[in-house]
Design a protein around this motif. Structure first.
Motif, PDB file in Angstrom:
ATOM      1  N   GLY A 105     100.111   2.066  25.458  1.00 40.43           N
ATOM      2  CA  GLY A 105      99.854   1.010  25.740  1.00 40.43           C
ATOM      3  C   GLY A 105     100.603  -0.286  25.990  1.00 40.43           C
ATOM      4  N   ASP A 165      99.279  -0.951  35.998  1.00 39.74           N
ATOM      5  CA  ASP A 165      98.506  -0.309  36.863  1.00 39.74           C
ATOM      6  C   ASP A 165      99.098   0.251  38.053  1.00 39.74           C
ATOM      7  N   GLN A 221      90.336   4.449  31.840  1.00 38.75           N
ATOM      8  CA  GLN A 221      89.194   4.179  32.827  1.00 38.75           C
ATOM      9  C   GLN A 221      89.879   4.262  34.366  1.00 38.75           C
ATOM     10  N   ARG A 222      90.959   3.791  34.640  1.00 42.31           N
ATOM     11  CA  ARG A 222      91.456   3.731  35.871  1.00 42.31           C
ATOM     12  C   ARG A 222      92.082   5.157  36.305  1.00 42.31           C
ATOM     13  N   ARG A 281      88.324   3.542  20.445  1.00 43.13           N
ATOM     14  CA  ARG A 281      88.826   2.271  21.074  1.00 43.13           C
ATOM     15  C   ARG A 281      89.150   2.532  22.780  1.00 43.13           C
ATOM     16  N   THR A 282      89.555   3.713  23.007  1.00 44.54           N
ATOM     17  CA  THR A 282      90.271   3.976  24.240  1.00 44.54           C
ATOM     18  C   THR A 282      89.611   5.074  24.999  1.00 44.54           C
ATOM     19  N   ALA A 323      92.830   1.921  26.729  1.00 47.73           N
ATOM     20  CA  ALA A 323      91.425   1.582  27.185  1.00 47.73           C
ATOM     21  C   ALA A 323      91.237   1.692  28.994  1.00 47.73           C
ATOM     22  N   ARG A 324      92.033   0.674  29.302  1.00 50.68           N
ATOM     23  CA  ARG A 324      92.192   0.457  31.116  1.00 50.68           C
ATOM     24  C   ARG A 324      92.738   1.618  31.550  1.00 50.68           C
ATOM     25  N   LEU A 325      93.870   2.042  31.013  1.00 50.29           N
ATOM     26  CA  LEU A 325      94.552   3.073  31.736  1.00 50.29           C
ATOM     27  C   LEU A 325      93.609   4.469  31.957  1.00 50.29           C
ATOM     28  N   THR A 348      95.529  -0.747  22.219  1.00 45.65           N
ATOM     29  CA  THR A 348      94.408  -0.091  22.415  1.00 45.65           C
ATOM     30  C   THR A 348      93.734  -0.678  23.893  1.00 45.65           C
ATOM     31  N   GLY A 349      93.946  -2.020  23.940  1.00 43.57           N
ATOM     32  CA  GLY A 349      93.298  -2.827  25.194  1.00 43.57           C
ATOM     33  C   GLY A 349      93.797  -1.873  26.550  1.00 43.57           C
ATOM     34  N   ILE A 350      94.930  -1.971  26.798  1.00 46.62           N
ATOM     35  CA  ILE A 350      95.748  -1.402  27.845  1.00 46.62           C
ATOM     36  C   ILE A 350      95.507   0.136  27.807  1.00 46.62           C
TER      37      ILE A 350
END
Length: 252
Positions: A148, A130, A165-166, A190-191, A161-163, A157-159
């Motif tokens: 990710g 982040d 969005q951020r 997913r992202t 997607a977070r990236l 895909t989890g990270i």
């Protein structure tokens, strides 16, 4: 949706264009994760391709902490890429603590402009993704290539997607690492990444008939030292069609 093909030869670059790739990332030495290609290869790709050529600027394999001499090599390689007609450069520098090397990244961005700047998968080795993303946005980097922080993009895909969005559109996030026809749509769905980075190769068998068995130039175990992986235009075409269908589906 943009598709970038990672290539390491003029043949692969032309195949990527023929398949419909939006641009190529031009590299050498992909067995070590990629290093800077030769000036001759850069010049020929820029002369023969109509799509943008982005050049990897990485002076060696190994980690992403560079000496002043290595940074001077990178500055000179950026100048060569610009002179040859490249549209962008790709690099990444870290500090030993796993944070972005801010002063040197800022200096190389300045040396690269007006070319597009991508920060490569050195990002996946940062301790705080982040904070690293915020740093790259503040520096004005155009694009981030990342899996990710996983072995492959489908696992990250989890990270990812977070990236996305951020980032909120302030930097383009390109997913790369193990992408294929089988998983690219799952990663996108997913992202929400706007770009993907693929190899999409096929094995090209060598035509060499005489093959002395007592000699090898390879330093790591591979099937043989003659065959090589090259970009497959049919695979690129299938990926482009998949991305096009996904984009059209998203408009309804």
């Amino acid at each position: 949706m943009k598709l970038e093909a990672c290539v390491d030869s003029i043949e692969s670059a032309l195949s990527a264009q023929a398949g419909g790739a939006d641009r190529v990332e031009l590299c050498d030495n992909l067995l070590e994760g990629g290093t800077t290609p030769s000036a001759g290869l850069i010049a020929l790709c820029c002369a023969r391709l109509e799509i943008p050529v982005h050049v990897l600027i990485r002076p060696r394999g190994g980690d992403f902490v560079y000496s002043e001499l290595e940074l001077e090599v990178m500055r000179r390689d950026i100048a060569v890429a610009r002179e040859c007609g490249a549209r962008g450069v790709v690099f990444g520098m870290l500090l030993p603590d796993g944070s972005i090397d801010l002063p040197h990244t800022r200096a190389l961005i300045g040396a690269a402009r007006p070319l597009a700047v991508t920060f490569h998968r050195a990002f996946d080795f940062t301790a705080d993704p982040d904070q690293a993303l915020d740093d790259l946005i503040a520096l004005g980097v155009d694009r981030l290539l990342t899996s990710g922080q996983a072995a492959s993009a489908i696992e990250g895909t989890g990270i990812l997607a977070r990236l996305v969005q951020r980032a909120a559109g302030r930097i383009a996030i390109a997913a790369g690492g193990g992408l294929s026809e089988e998983n690219v749509l799952a990663v996108i769905e997913r992202t929400g990444v706007p770009e993907v980075h693929v190899r999409a190769t096929a094995l090209l068998e060598s035509t060499v008939a005489y093959r002395p068995t007592h000699l090898t130039l390879l330093k790591q175990p591979l099937p043989n030292q003659y065959d090589r992986a090259v970009t497959d235009p049919a695979r690129i075409r299938r990926l482009v069609l998949l991305l096009g269908k996904n984009t059209l589906a998203g408009r309804h």
